[in-house]
Design a protein around this motif. Structure first.
Motif, short mmCIF file in Angstrom:
data_model
loop_
_atom_site.label_atom_id
_atom_site.label_comp_id
_atom_site.label_asym_id
_atom_site.label_seq_id
_atom_site.Cartn_x
_atom_site.Cartn_y
_atom_site.Cartn_z
N ARG A 181 5.31 9.63 6.36
CA ARG A 181 5.26 8.30 5.73
C ARG A 181 6.47 7.48 6.14
N PHE A 182 6.20 6.29 6.64
CA PHE A 182 7.25 5.33 6.94
C PHE A 182 7.25 4.29 5.84
N GLY A 183 8.39 4.17 5.14
CA GLY A 183 8.49 3.22 4.05
C GLY A 183 8.73 1.81 4.53
N GLU A 184 8.82 0.93 3.57
CA GLU A 184 8.94 -0.49 3.87
C GLU A 184 10.38 -0.94 4.07
N LYS A 185 11.35 -0.23 3.49
CA LYS A 185 12.71 -0.72 3.40
C LYS A 185 13.64 -0.30 4.51
N TYR A 186 13.61 0.95 4.88
CA TYR A 186 14.64 1.50 5.76
C TYR A 186 14.06 1.90 7.11
N SER A 216 9.89 6.58 -2.99
CA SER A 216 8.72 6.35 -3.83
C SER A 216 8.06 7.69 -4.12
N ASP A 217 7.02 7.69 -4.94
CA ASP A 217 6.39 8.94 -5.36
C ASP A 217 5.12 9.27 -4.57
N TRP A 218 5.06 8.84 -3.32
CA TRP A 218 3.87 9.07 -2.50
C TRP A 218 3.51 10.54 -2.37
N ARG A 219 4.51 11.41 -2.31
CA ARG A 219 4.24 12.85 -2.20
C ARG A 219 3.52 13.35 -3.44
#
Length: 159
Positions: free
Chosen positions: A84-89, A13-16
């Motif tokens: 950041r910890f994402g939702e998917k992996y 995602s583009d969080w950065r």
């Protein structure tokens, strides 16, 4: 002083970019560093630079070691580390980066959704702040870097 903030973790995602835009809008004196976020380049760097490996373990091992040169160097130079910890992996590398930053005594900001709070409780315990959005990270950076908390004024400065 210009602060250096290392942005680790999820690459899908583009969080950065959201944090960078928010920080620029806030006028913060900050430089952002990051791992290589092109997934295939990061995975294949070892064999691309050092030669092919028929065994997937050694293929991944070579890449991980070369990526670690960048990651460790940038975390060591950072004033603050955001993970950041994402939702998917399952992002074991993000957890490792958080642990490495904590071991170095780096101020650590962790970002993840509420549903991961239990799985990340040890990581969260090592963090100085646990957030759920890039906007919260920018607000923390704004306060830490400029001492600015919207809605509050510094009485000493206004005298």
């Amino acid at each position: 002083m210009t602060w250096t903030v290392y942005l680790s973790g999820e690459i899908h995602s583009d969080w950065r970019d959201e944090i960078a835009r928010g920080s620029m809008t806030a006028g913060l004196a900050v430089i952002f560093t990051r791992p290589v976020t092109h997934h295939e380049a990061s995975d294949d760097v070892g064999v691309a630079l050092l030669g092919s490996e028929p065994d997937k373990f050694w293929h991944d091992h070579k890449g991980a070691q070369i990526n670690a040169i960048r990651t460790r160097s940038l975390i060591e130079k950072a004033d603050i580390v955001v993970v950041r910890f994402g939702e998917k992996y399952r992002q074991w590398n993000a957890a490792f980066d958080a642990g490495f930053a904590a071991a170095l005594g780096k101020p650590l900001i962790v970002m993840h959704q509420d549903e991961h709070a239990h799985a990340l409780k040890e990581v969260d315990a090592a963090a100085l702040a646990v957030t759920s959005s890039p906007e919260q990270v920018v607000a923390i950076l704004r306060y830490v870097i400029d001492g600015d908390l919207p809605g509050y004024t510094d009485k000493a400065a206004s005298r």
